[in-house]
Design an enzyme around this catalytic site. Structure first.
Site, PDB file in Angstrom:
ATOM      1  N   LYS A  39       0.665  -1.089   0.215  1.00 54.84           N
ATOM      2  CA  LYS A  39       0.414  -0.175  -0.155  1.00 54.84           C
ATOM      3  C   LYS A  39       0.731   0.994  -0.071  1.00 54.84           C
ATOM      4  O   LYS A  39       0.665   2.021  -0.838  1.00 54.84           O
ATOM      5  CB  LYS A  39      -0.791   0.055   0.757  1.00 54.84           C
ATOM      6  CG  LYS A  39      -1.874   1.282   0.989  1.00 54.84           C
ATOM      7  CD  LYS A  39      -2.835   0.815   2.739  1.00 54.84           C
ATOM      8  CE  LYS A  39      -4.138   2.556   2.327  1.00 54.84           C
ATOM      9  NZ  LYS A  39      -2.506   3.894   2.461  1.00 54.84           N
ATOM     10  N   SER A  70     -14.384 -16.560   4.781  1.00 56.99           N
ATOM     11  CA  SER A  70     -13.631 -16.768   3.142  1.00 56.99           C
ATOM     12  C   SER A  70     -12.968 -17.637   3.512  1.00 56.99           C
ATOM     13  O   SER A  70     -12.179 -18.536   2.596  1.00 56.99           O
ATOM     14  CB  SER A  70     -13.199 -15.841   2.984  1.00 56.99           C
ATOM     15  OG  SER A  70     -14.221 -14.659   2.602  1.00 56.99           O
ATOM     16  N   ARG A  98      -7.386  -3.431  -2.931  1.00 57.27           N
ATOM     17  CA  ARG A  98      -8.454  -2.941  -3.819  1.00 57.27           C
ATOM     18  C   ARG A  98      -7.551  -1.939  -4.567  1.00 57.27           C
ATOM     19  O   ARG A  98      -8.037  -0.695  -4.019  1.00 57.27           O
ATOM     20  CB  ARG A  98     -10.028  -3.146  -4.436  1.00 57.27           C
ATOM     21  CG  ARG A  98     -10.503  -3.049  -4.959  1.00 57.27           C
ATOM     22  CD  ARG A  98     -11.884  -3.664  -5.200  1.00 57.27           C
ATOM     23  NE  ARG A  98     -11.526  -5.416  -4.566  1.00 57.27           N
ATOM     24  CZ  ARG A  98     -12.945  -5.559  -4.203  1.00 57.27           C
ATOM     25  NH1 ARG A  98     -14.149  -4.836  -3.909  1.00 57.27           N
ATOM     26  NH2 ARG A  98     -13.351  -6.815  -4.271  1.00 57.27           N
ATOM     27  N   LYS A 133     -13.737 -11.998 -18.371  1.00 57.09           N
ATOM     28  CA  LYS A 133     -14.560 -13.021 -17.395  1.00 57.09           C
ATOM     29  C   LYS A 133     -16.229 -13.326 -18.341  1.00 57.09           C
ATOM     30  O   LYS A 133     -16.776 -11.977 -18.681  1.00 57.09           O
ATOM     31  CB  LYS A 133     -15.314 -13.339 -15.888  1.00 57.09           C
ATOM     32  CG  LYS A 133     -13.960 -13.278 -14.869  1.00 57.09           C
ATOM     33  CD  LYS A 133     -14.000 -13.859 -13.487  1.00 57.09           C
ATOM     34  CE  LYS A 133     -12.824 -14.099 -12.858  1.00 57.09           C
ATOM     35  NZ  LYS A 133     -13.546 -14.688 -11.801  1.00 57.09           N
ATOM     36  N   GLU A 160      -1.983  -9.788  -2.871  1.00 57.56           N
ATOM     37  CA  GLU A 160      -3.262  -9.806  -4.378  1.00 57.56           C
ATOM     38  C   GLU A 160      -3.370  -8.169  -4.098  1.00 57.56           C
ATOM     39  O   GLU A 160      -4.311  -6.727  -3.243  1.00 57.56           O
ATOM     40  CB  GLU A 160      -4.496 -10.588  -4.351  1.00 57.56           C
ATOM     41  CG  GLU A 160      -5.191 -10.606  -5.562  1.00 57.56           C
ATOM     42  CD  GLU A 160      -6.228 -11.450  -5.689  1.00 57.56           C
ATOM     43  OE1 GLU A 160      -7.003 -12.076  -5.833  1.00 57.56           O
ATOM     44  OE2 GLU A 160      -7.633 -10.432  -4.924  1.00 57.56           O
ATOM     45  N   HIS A 176     -22.150  -8.345  -6.911  1.00 59.54           N
ATOM     46  CA  HIS A 176     -21.652  -8.709  -5.973  1.00 59.54           C
ATOM     47  C   HIS A 176     -22.641  -8.796  -5.346  1.00 59.54           C
ATOM     48  O   HIS A 176     -23.246  -9.797  -4.329  1.00 59.54           O
ATOM     49  CB  HIS A 176     -20.219  -8.059  -5.327  1.00 59.54           C
ATOM     50  CG  HIS A 176     -19.698  -9.092  -4.230  1.00 59.54           C
ATOM     51  ND1 HIS A 176     -19.351 -10.235  -4.337  1.00 59.54           N
ATOM     52  CD2 HIS A 176     -20.261  -8.967  -2.917  1.00 59.54           C
ATOM     53  CE1 HIS A 176     -19.377 -10.213  -2.890  1.00 59.54           C
ATOM     54  NE2 HIS A 176     -19.397  -9.564  -2.125  1.00 59.54           N
TER      55      HIS A 176
HETATM   56  P1  0O2 Z   1     -13.175 -11.492  -1.171  1.00 59.40           P
HETATM   57  O1  0O2 Z   1     -14.247 -11.104  -0.873  1.00 59.40           O
HETATM   58  O2  0O2 Z   1     -13.312 -10.542  -3.187  1.00 59.40           O
HETATM   59  O3  0O2 Z   1     -11.586 -11.483  -1.591  1.00 59.40           O
HETATM   60  P2  0O2 Z   1     -11.566 -17.743  -7.140  1.00 59.40           P
HETATM   61  O4  0O2 Z   1     -11.987 -17.754  -7.346  1.00 59.40           O
HETATM   62  O5  0O2 Z   1     -11.732 -16.925  -5.418  1.00 59.40           O
HETATM   63  O6  0O2 Z   1     -11.551 -19.496  -6.376  1.00 59.40           O
HETATM   64  P3  0O2 Z   1      -9.043 -16.605  -7.926  1.00 59.40           P
HETATM   65  O7  0O2 Z   1      -8.520 -17.536  -8.624  1.00 59.40           O
HETATM   66  O8  0O2 Z   1      -8.346 -16.097  -6.379  1.00 59.40           O
HETATM   67  O9  0O2 Z   1     -10.022 -17.630  -6.938  1.00 59.40           O
HETATM   68  O10 0O2 Z   1     -10.045 -15.515  -8.226  1.00 59.40           O
HETATM   69  P4  0O2 Z   1      -9.713 -14.326  -9.421  1.00 59.40           P
HETATM   70  O11 0O2 Z   1     -10.286 -14.605 -10.844  1.00 59.40           O
HETATM   71  O12 0O2 Z   1      -8.290 -13.976  -9.152  1.00 59.40           O
HETATM   72  O13 0O2 Z   1     -10.475 -13.312  -8.466  1.00 59.40           O
HETATM   73  C1  0O2 Z   1     -11.251 -13.740  -7.130  1.00 59.40           C
HETATM   74  C2  0O2 Z   1     -11.658 -12.293  -6.369  1.00 59.40           C
HETATM   75  O14 0O2 Z   1     -11.893 -11.067  -7.839  1.00 59.40           O
HETATM   76  C3  0O2 Z   1     -13.022 -12.502  -5.314  1.00 59.40           C
HETATM   77  O15 0O2 Z   1     -12.759 -12.575  -4.833  1.00 59.40           O
HETATM   78  C4  0O2 Z   1     -13.742 -10.801  -6.187  1.00 59.40           C
HETATM   79  O16 0O2 Z   1     -13.033 -10.226  -5.217  1.00 59.40           O
HETATM   80  C5  0O2 Z   1     -12.923 -10.573  -7.321  1.00 59.40           C
HETATM   81  N1  0O2 Z   1     -13.456 -11.542  -8.307  1.00 59.40           N
HETATM   82  C6  0O2 Z   1     -13.625 -11.733  -9.347  1.00 59.40           C
HETATM   83  N2  0O2 Z   1     -14.690 -12.289 -10.411  1.00 59.40           N
HETATM   84  C7  0O2 Z   1     -15.547 -11.810  -9.629  1.00 59.40           C
HETATM   85  C8  0O2 Z   1     -17.409 -11.595 -10.378  1.00 59.40           C
HETATM   86  O17 0O2 Z   1     -17.503 -12.164 -11.657  1.00 59.40           O
HETATM   87  N3  0O2 Z   1     -17.717 -10.185 -10.082  1.00 59.40           N
HETATM   88  C9  0O2 Z   1     -17.270  -9.922  -8.623  1.00 59.40           C
HETATM   89  N4  0O2 Z   1     -18.635  -8.858  -8.588  1.00 59.40           N
HETATM   90  N5  0O2 Z   1     -16.304  -9.854  -8.294  1.00 59.40           N
HETATM   91  C10 0O2 Z   1     -15.575 -10.875  -8.974  1.00 59.40           C
HETATM   92  P5  0O2 Z   1     -13.391 -13.619  -3.532  1.00 59.40           P
HETATM   93  O18 0O2 Z   1     -12.992 -14.439  -3.461  1.00 59.40           O
HETATM   94  O19 0O2 Z   1     -14.803 -13.427  -4.154  1.00 59.40           O
HETATM   95  O20 0O2 Z   1     -13.633 -12.393  -2.134  1.00 59.40           O
END
Ligand code: 0O2
Length: 229
Positions: A39, A70, A98, A133, A160, A176
């Site tokens: 950050k 989570s 983010r 996506k 991340e 979401h």
């Molecule tokens: P949080 O609370 O945001 O951390 P995964 O899908 O997590 O098993 P991977 O490879 O980690 O596998 O996923 P990826 O594609 O890198 O994306 C994970 C995070 O991106 C999500 O976190 C969301 O924050 C965001 N994201 C990904 N796809 C979408 C989507 O279609 N819609 C929205 N609104 N956000 C998305 P988490 O894990 O959901 O939770």
């Protein structure tokens, strides 16, 4: 910033004995430190670029440590045995940042400046702007490794970073929220409409960037590094 309090840790008490709990807290502290390191790097870039270019490359920045619920859900979904070692080994998004930018090209500039730094190692990059996506989601996700300096050693930790424009963030936040309204989730036309909105938002981002370019050209301001020499 979200701090992992005692209440949240309740989720793990049935899985971990005292020793594991202590190791888990320690690991979360390391992630928090790594998140602060990254950050700070982004804040420094924002300050420097704001001064040079008279506008902020990013509008806001949010940090979070993944909640115990989570973490548990993700490991269970992937069929990975639950342990502190596996949390560290298998999950890349315990520490998450983010960054919300004004324009798509600010995202790529910030990513480049960040990953060029010599104590940062790029682990993976997923470009959901160039390759959205299937539901229309757009964002750039990078996993970086950054060292944290402890009393007795240096430890590389993964963080991340998600980069989105304001418009992409607007879409992702609403999508979401809607995802959790289960009766709506299954309706196909809703998915189509969300996808359509994501396309509109992408066009809007491109248009706004073009408008900015025109304004900067009129002002005789070239925002590229070349123009500053
Ligand atoms: P949080 O609370 O945001 O951390 P995964 O899908 O997590 O098993 P991977 O490879 O980690 O596998 O996923 P990826 O594609 O890198 O994306 C994970 C995070 O991106 C999500 O976190 C969301 O924050 C965001 N994201 C990904 N796809 C979408 C989507 O279609 N819609 C929205 N609104 N956000 C998305 P988490 O894990 O959901 O939770």
């Amino acid at each position: 910033m979200e701090i992992m309090d005692e209440y949240k840790l309740e989720a793990f008490r049935e899985y971990f004995d005292r020793g594991e709990m202590r190791r888990f807290r320690e690991l979360m502290m390391y992630y928090e430190c790594a998140m602060l390191e990254v950050k700070t790097k982004l804040d420094v870039l924002n300050k420097e670029l704001s001064l040079r270019k008279s506008r902020n490359p990013f509008e806001s920045i949010k940090c979070r440590i993944k909640s115990p619920e989570s973490i548990l859900e993700k490991l269970t979904r992937r069929g990975i045995p639950f342990s502190v070692d596996n949390i560290e080994k298998e999950l890349n998004d315990i520490a998450g940042i983010r960054v919300i930018c004004s324009f798509p090209d600010d995202i790529y500039a910030l990513v480049d400046y960040l990953i060029e730094q010599d104590d940062i190692r790029l682990v993976t990059m997923k470009d959901y702007i160039k390759n959205p996506k299937p539901n229309g989601y757009r964002s750039v996700h990078i996993i970086v490794e950054v060292p944290i300096f402890l009393t007795d050693r240096k430890k590389p930790m993964r963080v991340e970073v998600q980069f989105r424009t304001i418009a992409m963030d607007f879409w992702a936040s609403l999508e979401h929220k809607l995802k959790y309204k289960k009766n709506i989730k299954k309706a196909e036309d809703i998915s189509e409409q969300l996808f359509y909105c994501a396309e509109l938002i992408s066009q809007l981002d491109a248009r706004m960037q073009q408008i900015r370019d025109k304004i900067e050209l009129n002002e005789g301001q070239d925002f590229s590094d070349e123009g500053e020499k």
